[in-house]
Design an enzyme around this catalytic site. Structure first.
Site, PDB file in Angstrom:
ATOM      1  N   LYS A   1      18.768 -13.495 -35.565  1.00  0.00           N
ATOM      2  CA  LYS A   1      17.756 -12.138 -35.503  1.00  0.00           C
ATOM      3  C   LYS A   1      17.376 -11.980 -34.117  1.00  0.00           C
ATOM      4  O   LYS A   1      16.459 -12.475 -33.815  1.00  0.00           O
ATOM      5  CB  LYS A   1      16.953 -11.765 -36.585  1.00  0.00           C
ATOM      6  CG  LYS A   1      16.857 -10.580 -37.228  1.00  0.00           C
ATOM      7  CD  LYS A   1      16.129  -9.647 -36.678  1.00  0.00           C
ATOM      8  CE  LYS A   1      14.649  -9.807 -35.769  1.00  0.00           C
ATOM      9  NZ  LYS A   1      14.229  -8.957 -34.684  1.00  0.00           N
TER      10      LYS A   1
ATOM     11  N   GLU B   1       7.772 -21.844 -32.255  1.00  0.00           N
ATOM     12  CA  GLU B   1       7.635 -22.077 -30.678  1.00  0.00           C
ATOM     13  C   GLU B   1       6.936 -20.896 -30.563  1.00  0.00           C
ATOM     14  O   GLU B   1       7.270 -19.570 -30.546  1.00  0.00           O
ATOM     15  CB  GLU B   1       9.142 -22.202 -29.968  1.00  0.00           C
ATOM     16  CG  GLU B   1       8.785 -22.840 -28.769  1.00  0.00           C
ATOM     17  CD  GLU B   1       8.418 -21.646 -27.543  1.00  0.00           C
ATOM     18  OE1 GLU B   1       7.293 -21.614 -27.251  1.00  0.00           O
ATOM     19  OE2 GLU B   1       9.411 -21.451 -27.074  1.00  0.00           O
TER      20      GLU B   1
ATOM     21  N   GLY C   1       8.149 -16.653 -30.852  1.00  0.00           N
ATOM     22  CA  GLY C   1       7.607 -15.476 -30.448  1.00  0.00           C
ATOM     23  C   GLY C   1       5.999 -15.721 -30.487  1.00  0.00           C
ATOM     24  O   GLY C   1       5.558 -16.686 -30.274  1.00  0.00           O
ATOM     25  N   SER C   2       5.272 -14.662 -31.237  1.00  0.00           N
ATOM     26  CA  SER C   2       3.986 -14.672 -30.940  1.00  0.00           C
ATOM     27  C   SER C   2       3.277 -15.346 -31.967  1.00  0.00           C
ATOM     28  O   SER C   2       4.049 -15.822 -33.200  1.00  0.00           O
ATOM     29  CB  SER C   2       3.365 -13.207 -31.334  1.00  0.00           C
ATOM     30  OG  SER C   2       3.883 -12.622 -32.353  1.00  0.00           O
ATOM     31  N   THR C   3       2.210 -15.718 -31.687  1.00  0.00           N
ATOM     32  CA  THR C   3       1.463 -16.880 -32.873  1.00  0.00           C
ATOM     33  C   THR C   3       1.161 -16.273 -34.081  1.00  0.00           C
ATOM     34  O   THR C   3       1.438 -16.656 -35.240  1.00  0.00           O
ATOM     35  CB  THR C   3       0.074 -17.364 -32.263  1.00  0.00           C
ATOM     36  OG1 THR C   3       0.667 -18.130 -30.915  1.00  0.00           O
ATOM     37  CG2 THR C   3      -0.780 -18.212 -33.082  1.00  0.00           C
TER      38      THR C   3
ATOM     39  N   GLU D   1      -3.349 -15.168 -24.809  1.00  0.00           N
ATOM     40  CA  GLU D   1      -2.080 -14.898 -24.106  1.00  0.00           C
ATOM     41  C   GLU D   1      -1.944 -13.334 -23.618  1.00  0.00           C
ATOM     42  O   GLU D   1      -1.916 -12.330 -24.552  1.00  0.00           O
ATOM     43  CB  GLU D   1      -0.974 -15.393 -25.019  1.00  0.00           C
ATOM     44  CG  GLU D   1       0.392 -15.413 -24.380  1.00  0.00           C
ATOM     45  CD  GLU D   1       1.763 -15.781 -25.105  1.00  0.00           C
ATOM     46  OE1 GLU D   1       1.611 -15.609 -26.294  1.00  0.00           O
ATOM     47  OE2 GLU D   1       2.427 -16.529 -24.654  1.00  0.00           O
TER      48      GLU D   1
ATOM     49  N   CYS E   1       6.173 -17.893 -22.255  1.00  0.00           N
ATOM     50  CA  CYS E   1       5.364 -18.642 -23.243  1.00  0.00           C
ATOM     51  C   CYS E   1       4.761 -19.908 -22.522  1.00  0.00           C
ATOM     52  O   CYS E   1       3.505 -20.018 -23.068  1.00  0.00           O
ATOM     53  CB  CYS E   1       5.845 -19.103 -24.658  1.00  0.00           C
ATOM     54  SG  CYS E   1       7.555 -19.725 -24.458  1.00  0.00           S
TER      55      CYS E   1
ATOM     56  N   GLY F   1       4.012 -15.959 -36.123  1.00  0.00           N
ATOM     57  CA  GLY F   1       4.518 -17.439 -36.429  1.00  0.00           C
ATOM     58  C   GLY F   1       3.689 -17.780 -37.653  1.00  0.00           C
ATOM     59  O   GLY F   1       4.223 -18.441 -38.634  1.00  0.00           O
TER      60      GLY F   1
END
Ligand code: NAP
Ligand code: MG
Length: 505
Positions: free
Chosen positions: A189, A264, A242-244, A399, A298, A247
């Site tokens: 995706k 990640e 992607g973003s925390t 971030e 990242c 995640g």
């Protein structure tokens, strides 16, 4: 202004009227007949029309991947034959290198040099795993005499792979190559903002001889299709970059079916420059560390710590050279910094800069939306250097994912390590010093998955990439990744001449 992308895209064989889904080896429209547009962030112009996958399409893709996995030949092939196909994927990519680079630039607004490096690495990923898979195997283990034990590495099954927009092709390669190398099937995706090159990569896999259904690519909404894959009973593993926050959400949802998960996530990587560093190398490496890919990495070294004895000398060069960074036509060789992915991300970046200002920080360079001649419709942000910060500030802890670096002084190793470790993240880190013993001491104390010593680069195919703490877990790009796409099966047998009677009956 002139439509940069139209002229470019029209020349590409990879141009499609609609970039369709790839399911079970076929290019198809979304089941709802919907499409969405993808934009060139450098100009704001539409690049292409993309078929939009629905949950029903995701079901179809999972079904195809499952059938290919359970009944297909891919995982049964001798490993050398799979390796050959991976090499073929790489060689087709090499033969279309310029086209892929151009498509990636159109979809992301990144600079030519960045896109070239990333496409090359994507190619080398397939070559790396073509080699690595041949040596990937189980073990024979010591057990009492007349027993025998060995392990097999079996592919984990159907993998959902969710990709971000910052390195669309490279992240797709990081995910697809190791998974199919071990014999898994995948449903990829891509990010809604940048789906084009992942679609093309899926087509190339098929062309290279990957059987239908092994690689499926379904552009669509993360919230809808991504979520659905994460919760899907037919999916064995989720690999996400992607973003925390997303995640964490994925990990929660995936837990309901106990999927294998690799995450990640975000970072806020420290960059420590000691008083004995080669200042010029440290300046050049630190500039690259934050402004490469417009800071949308990242592992961007977004917190710069400079020893107080060299702070002034370092900063003079650092700011002077940052002023020389060129923003402009991404297709120009001379452009260092490309566009920002979209207006939303520009707003996020500017929000952090404004918050730093409000917190009393000092903007040494940039700090605002960039005006780039000829690219007024695009999304750009000036390379930004912020000093006078304290560690509690949002701009220091969170971030930003843009071309923004915060700079601080430190007085000794102990303080440098304490500051470096003082965020929730732990992805990258960098150390600049001529003292090897010090570099080793620092590397040992930093809580991060990657330590760059006098080195501007974070990874090559073969080097583990992944985080500590809230930067996620699991390592990509390396041999260990193959383990993360396999289950270990232990086969324990008894070969003694007398039957065993453990109950003594
Ligand atoms: P994101 O929201 O985490 O999206 C990454 C991928 O996950 C996209 O394919 C997205 O699909 C999908 N997704 C979103 N929500 C989902 C959900 N609930 N379930 C399953 N999949 C989902 O990241 P982003 O919006 O691209 O960027 C936001 C921030 O993430 C950035 O500002 C940056 O801080 C961070 N980021 C980090 C990395 C990294 O490499 N560590 C990369 C990119 C972004 P859609 O595209 O359809 O939303
Ligand atoms: Mg785009």
């Amino acid at each position: 202004m002139s439509t940069v992308h139209e002229t470019k895209l029209d020349q590409l064989e990879m141009k499609r009227a609609v970039y369709q889904l790839l399911i079970n080896g076929e290019r198809i429209d979304g089941s709802a007949g919907e499409t969405f547009k993808t934009y060139n962030p450098a100009t704001g112009e539409v690049v292409a029309e993309v078929a939009k996958a629905t949950k029903a399409d995701a079901d179809k893709a999972v079904e195809a991947a499952r059938a290919a996995f359970e009944h297909g030949k891919w995982k049964m092939w001798p490993v050398g034959r799979r390796a050959q196909v991976l090499n073929k994927i790489a060689s087709i990519m090499r033969s279309r290198f310029n086209e892929i680079v151009e498509l990636e630039i159109l979809d992301t607004g990144k600079s030519l040099a960045a896109a070239q490096g990333q496409v090359m690495q994507a190619i080398e990923d397939f070559e790396f795993y073509a080699g690595a898979i041949v040596g990937h195997r189980g073990t024979v283990n010591n057990v009492p005499g007349q027993f025998h034990n060995y392990t097999e590495k079996e592919p984990v099954g159907v993998c959902a792979q969710i990709i971000p927009w910052n390195y669309p092709l490279m992240m797709a390669a990081w995910k697809i190559a190791p998974a199919i190398a071990v014999g898994c099937s995948v449903v990829v995706k891509p990010a809604t903002l940048t789906p084009l090159t992942a679609i093309i990569l899926g087509e190339i896999c098929l062309e290279a001889g990957v059987p239908a259904g092994v690689v499926n690519v379904i552009p669509g909404s993360g919230r809808e299709v991504g979520n659905h894959l994460v919760e899907h009973e037919g999916v064995d593993k989720v690999a996400f970059t992607g973003s925390t926050p997303v995640g964490k959400d994925i990990m929660g949802r995936a837990s309901q079916t106990l999927k294998r998960v690799t995450l990640e996530l975000g970072g806020k990587s420290p960059n420590l420059v000691f008083e004995d560093a080669d200042i010029t190398a440290a300046v050049d490496g630190s500039l690259f560390g934050i402004f490469y890919n417009s800071g949308q990495s990242c592992e961007a070294r977004s917190r710069l710590y400079v020893h107080e004895d060299i702070y002034d000398a370092f900063m003079e060069q650092f700011v002077a050279k940052a002023k020389r960074l060129v923003l402009g036509n991404p297709f120009d060789k001379g452009t260092h910094v490309g566009a920002i992915i979209d207006q939303g991300q520009v707003d996020v970046i500017d929000g952090y800069v404004q918050s730093a200002k409000a917190d009393g920080a000092e903007i040494l360079l940039g700090g605002k939306v960039a005006q780039v001649e000829g690219y007024e419709g695009g999304f750009w942000y000036e390379p930004t250097i912020i000093a006078g910060v304290t560690h509690e500030m949002k701009a220091v802890q969170e971030e930003i994912f843009g071309p923004v670096v915060v700079v601080m002084k430190f007085k000794d190793e102990k303080e440098a390590v304490r500051l470096a470790n003082d965020t929730e993240f732990g992805l990258g880190s960098a150390v600049w010093t001529k003292d090897g013993a010090r570099a080793t001491r620092i590397a040992n104390q930093i809580k991060a998955g990657i330590v760059m010593v006098n080195c501007p680069f974070s990874a090559f195919p073969g080097t583990p990439f992944g985080g500590y703490k809230q930067s996620g877990f699991g390592r990509e790009l390396c041999i260990e990744t193959l383990d993360l796409y396999t289950e270990t099966k232990s086969i324990l047998s008894y070969y003694g001449s007398r039957p065993l009677n453990p109950f003594g009956l």
